[in-house]
Structures are given as structure tokens and as C-alpha cells.
Design a protein around this motif. Structure first.
Motif, PDB file in Angstrom:
ATOM      1  N   ALA A  45       0.810  -1.212   0.000  1.00  0.00           N
ATOM      2  CA  ALA A  45       0.000   0.000   0.000  1.00  0.00           C
ATOM      3  C   ALA A  45       0.846   1.266   0.000  1.00  0.00           C
ATOM      4  O   ALA A  45       0.342   2.357  -0.298  1.00  0.00           O
ATOM      5  CB  ALA A  45      -0.925   0.004   1.220  1.00  0.00           C
ATOM      6  N   PHE A  46       2.134   1.144   0.330  1.00  0.00           N
ATOM      7  CA  PHE A  46       3.013   2.312   0.387  1.00  0.00           C
ATOM      8  C   PHE A  46       3.773   2.457  -0.931  1.00  0.00           C
ATOM      9  O   PHE A  46       4.341   1.498  -1.447  1.00  0.00           O
ATOM     10  CB  PHE A  46       4.015   2.188   1.540  1.00  0.00           C
ATOM     11  N   ARG A  47       3.760   3.670  -1.463  1.00  0.00           N
ATOM     12  CA  ARG A  47       4.449   3.950  -2.718  1.00  0.00           C
ATOM     13  C   ARG A  47       5.832   4.533  -2.432  1.00  0.00           C
ATOM     14  O   ARG A  47       6.018   5.314  -1.499  1.00  0.00           O
ATOM     15  CB  ARG A  47       3.643   4.951  -3.557  1.00  0.00           C
ATOM     16  N   LEU A  48       6.767   4.162  -3.275  1.00  0.00           N
ATOM     17  CA  LEU A  48       8.122   4.677  -3.157  1.00  0.00           C
ATOM     18  C   LEU A  48       8.258   5.942  -3.990  1.00  0.00           C
ATOM     19  O   LEU A  48       7.888   5.975  -5.166  1.00  0.00           O
ATOM     20  CB  LEU A  48       9.129   3.631  -3.641  1.00  0.00           C
ATOM     21  N   GLU A  49       8.793   6.993  -3.369  1.00  0.00           N
ATOM     22  CA  GLU A  49       9.060   8.256  -4.055  1.00  0.00           C
ATOM     23  C   GLU A  49      10.554   8.551  -3.910  1.00  0.00           C
ATOM     24  O   GLU A  49      11.013   8.938  -2.834  1.00  0.00           O
ATOM     25  CB  GLU A  49       8.222   9.380  -3.428  1.00  0.00           C
ATOM     26  N   PRO A  50      11.345   8.344  -4.957  1.00  0.00           N
ATOM     27  CA  PRO A  50      12.798   8.520  -4.833  1.00  0.00           C
ATOM     28  C   PRO A  50      13.185   9.971  -4.540  1.00  0.00           C
ATOM     29  O   PRO A  50      12.602  10.906  -5.098  1.00  0.00           O
ATOM     30  CB  PRO A  50      13.324   8.084  -6.205  1.00  0.00           C
ATOM     31  N   HIS A  51      14.133  10.147  -3.668  1.00  0.00           N
ATOM     32  CA  HIS A  51      14.715  11.453  -3.375  1.00  0.00           C
ATOM     33  C   HIS A  51      16.219  11.275  -3.191  1.00  0.00           C
ATOM     34  O   HIS A  51      16.699  10.175  -2.907  1.00  0.00           O
ATOM     35  CB  HIS A  51      14.128  12.047  -2.094  1.00  0.00           C
ATOM     36  N   MET A  52      16.932  12.379  -3.342  1.00  0.00           N
ATOM     37  CA  MET A  52      18.365  12.374  -3.079  1.00  0.00           C
ATOM     38  C   MET A  52      18.675  13.434  -2.020  1.00  0.00           C
ATOM     39  O   MET A  52      18.139  14.535  -2.047  1.00  0.00           O
ATOM     40  CB  MET A  52      19.159  12.675  -4.341  1.00  0.00           C
ATOM     41  N   THR A  53      19.526  13.079  -1.082  1.00  0.00           N
ATOM     42  CA  THR A  53      19.982  14.004  -0.058  1.00  0.00           C
ATOM     43  C   THR A  53      21.484  14.215  -0.226  1.00  0.00           C
ATOM     44  O   THR A  53      22.222  13.273  -0.481  1.00  0.00           O
ATOM     45  CB  THR A  53      19.698  13.437   1.351  1.00  0.00           C
ATOM     46  N   GLN A  54      21.914  15.455  -0.108  1.00  0.00           N
ATOM     47  CA  GLN A  54      23.347  15.754  -0.180  1.00  0.00           C
ATOM     48  C   GLN A  54      23.922  15.770   1.235  1.00  0.00           C
ATOM     49  O   GLN A  54      23.393  16.451   2.120  1.00  0.00           O
ATOM     50  CB  GLN A  54      23.585  17.099  -0.859  1.00  0.00           C
ATOM     51  N   ALA A  55      24.993  15.025   1.437  1.00  0.00           N
ATOM     52  CA  ALA A  55      25.587  14.908   2.765  1.00  0.00           C
ATOM     53  C   ALA A  55      27.105  14.939   2.664  1.00  0.00           C
ATOM     54  O   ALA A  55      27.690  14.487   1.677  1.00  0.00           O
ATOM     55  CB  ALA A  55      25.117  13.627   3.448  1.00  0.00           C
ATOM     56  N   VAL A  56      27.722  15.460   3.721  1.00  0.00           N
ATOM     57  CA  VAL A  56      29.178  15.540   3.801  1.00  0.00           C
ATOM     58  C   VAL A  56      29.681  14.418   4.698  1.00  0.00           C
ATOM     59  O   VAL A  56      29.191  14.247   5.828  1.00  0.00           O
ATOM     60  CB  VAL A  56      29.625  16.896   4.379  1.00  0.00           C
TER      61      VAL A  56
END
Length: 262
Positions: A45-56
Motif C-alpha cells: 500500500a506504500f508507494r516509493l518516491e525517490p529522493h536524493m539528499t546531499q551529505a558531507v
């Protein structure tokens, strides 16, 4: 958040708890770790929504980060700020919340002008996403783990950033500025540099600078501190198809006001 990271049973329990909520739409945004585990645990029932995070990556300490990961232009800007007589204050009690809110209101006005958006609509949108009073609540609950950094010039606030910390993670959560003044004294690069140095001293391994659109000036700014993109997926489910209607309404309004994405 667990010290050693979540296991499958814990991840599934999070989704089960969310599924029981009566809200029309619920979701969870995940750190750039354990993406495969969460994908296996997510119910259909849960949809995946891709995101990108910038991290150091802070491994090696601040000396290594400064020398090997900060871009030359960032090191140059920080040195310029040091010569610009910028005063920096950091608050862990919530005392500087009103200063941040003042700068945030100025930022909303700037965003509205840049995006060709009526100011009233811009204020409504931004305050719906980040209501007045939320920062005060977070500062009260996080205590010393919520740092509000402010750069001043001649008694006037130029820029402010909010950094949250939990265990080995530091999160650059919010930023606001008086753009004209902040850019003249390189306030934001200076505050970011100081916050990263403090995260290194606190033993953090990651400094999360948040999400930004690929190719944007914001992505370029973060990359200057050595930030690299990491997958940070969002899972959500809704009982009614409200997202589609919301997107359609948003597109129509943007067309009417000739909205320009920043």
C-alpha cells in the motif's frame, strides 16, 4: 532511531503504525542508509518516491574535511568572511528563534519576488509547510541538540541556520537570510563551515545538508562543502487520490500567476 540502525522487524513496525493512522495521507522520509531494508519492509500500500539528499562525510575530522572536501571557492569565501568582521552567535536554548523568524520572513519576500508569486500566497504556502512556532517547539524538545546559528554585522542579523543533532548525525535543517547583507559578508558559507566543524568535534560521521534539485544553484552550493548525493527515499500511502488533485490545482494556479520555479 536506534543506535545500531533499524532491523526488518522495526522497519515493518514503523509502516504498520503509519498504516493505522486515520489520516488521508501519511508518509515517512528515510536517511540515506538502509534503503534496501526499508524497501523490503514496505507493504504494497506504500508507494516509493525517490529522493536524493546531499551529505558531507566527516570521516577523518575537520582538518581533512576542510583540506580535502571543501572546494577552493568555499575556503576562499570563509576566509573573506573572517575579514569582514562578522559576529557569530550560536544558541541552544531557543533564545534566537525570533531572530530566525525575522530572517525567514525576509526570505519569503525574496522567494515570492523571484518566483513571480503574490506575497500573500507565498506566505501562506511557506508557513503551511513551516508554521510559525515550529522552530520554538523543536528547540524546546531538542535542547542542546538544536543549534541556532546567527551571523551579525554591526548589530544587524544577516543570516541564520538551524542544525539538529542526534547521535552520529547532524542535520542542516533550516536557513534564512537578509540576502543583500549576507552575500556581502559571506555569512552563510561561514555559518555552514562552523556548523560542520562543530559536528566533527561532536563525533558526528555525517553532516546532512538536505535535498536540492539536480543542477540547481543550491546543489552547487552544497557540493562546495564536499556534499555528495545519496538516496533518501520517501514512502507514502493515501486513502483517497488527493495527491493527483492537488498537483492539478497547483499546476493551474502556477499557470495563472506565471509562477517561475526558483
Amino acid at each position: 532511531m536506534t543506535p545500531g540502525g533499524a532491523g526488518y522487524e522495526q522497519a515493518r513496525a514503523v509502516f504498520d503504525d503509519l498504516a493505522r493512522l486515520p489520516a488521508l495521507r501519511v508518509g515517512v522520509r528515510l536517511r540515506p542508509q538502509g534503503a534496501e531494508l526499508w524497501q523490503r519492509a514496505a507493504p504494497g500500500a506504500f508507494r516509493l518516491e525517490p529522493h536524493m539528499t546531499q551529505a558531507v562525510d566527516l570521516e577523518g575530522g575537520f582538518g581533512v574535511v576542510w583540506r580535502d572536501r571543501f572546494h577552493t571557492r568555499v575556503r576562499r569565501d570563509v576566509k573573506r568572511a573572517d575579514k569582514a568582521h562578522v559576529e557569530v552567535e550560536v544558541d541552544r536554548t531557543g533564545r534566537l528563534v525570533p531572530v530566525f523568524e525575522q530572517l525567514y520572513d525576509q526570505s519569503i519576500e525574496r522567494w515570492a519576488g523571484k518566483q513571480h508569486e503574490p506575497l500573500a500566497l507565498a506566505r501562506w504556502r511557506q508557513r503551511r509547510e513551516f508554521p510559525m512556532g515550529r522552530l520554538a517547539t523543536v528547540a524546546a524538545r531538542f535542547g542542546e541538540s538544536c543549534a541556532i546559528w546567527v551571523a551579525w554585522r554591526d548589530g544587524e542579523p544577516a543570516a541564520s541556520i538551524v542544525v539538529l543533532r542526534h547521535g552520529p548525525y547532524a542535520k542542516y535543517w533550516r536557513a534564512a537570510m537578509n540576502r543583500d547583507l549576507a552575500h556581502r559578508i559571506w555569512a552563510v558559507p561561514l555559518l555552514t563551515r562552523l556548523a560542520i566543524e562543530e559536528a566533527c568535534e561532536a563525533g558526528c560521521g555525517i553532516f546532512d545538508l538536505g535535498e536540492s534539485a539536480p543542477g540547481s544553484s543550491l546543489e552547487h552550493f552544497k557540493a562546495g562543502f564536499g556534499a555528495v548525493g545519496r538516496p533518501s527515499p520517501r514512502y507514502w500511502r493515501e486513502r483517497l487520490p488527493v495527491s493527483r488533485a492537488e498537483r492539478g490545482l497547483r499546476t493551474a494556479v502556477k499557470r495563472v500567476i506565471r509562477f517561475q520555479d526558483a
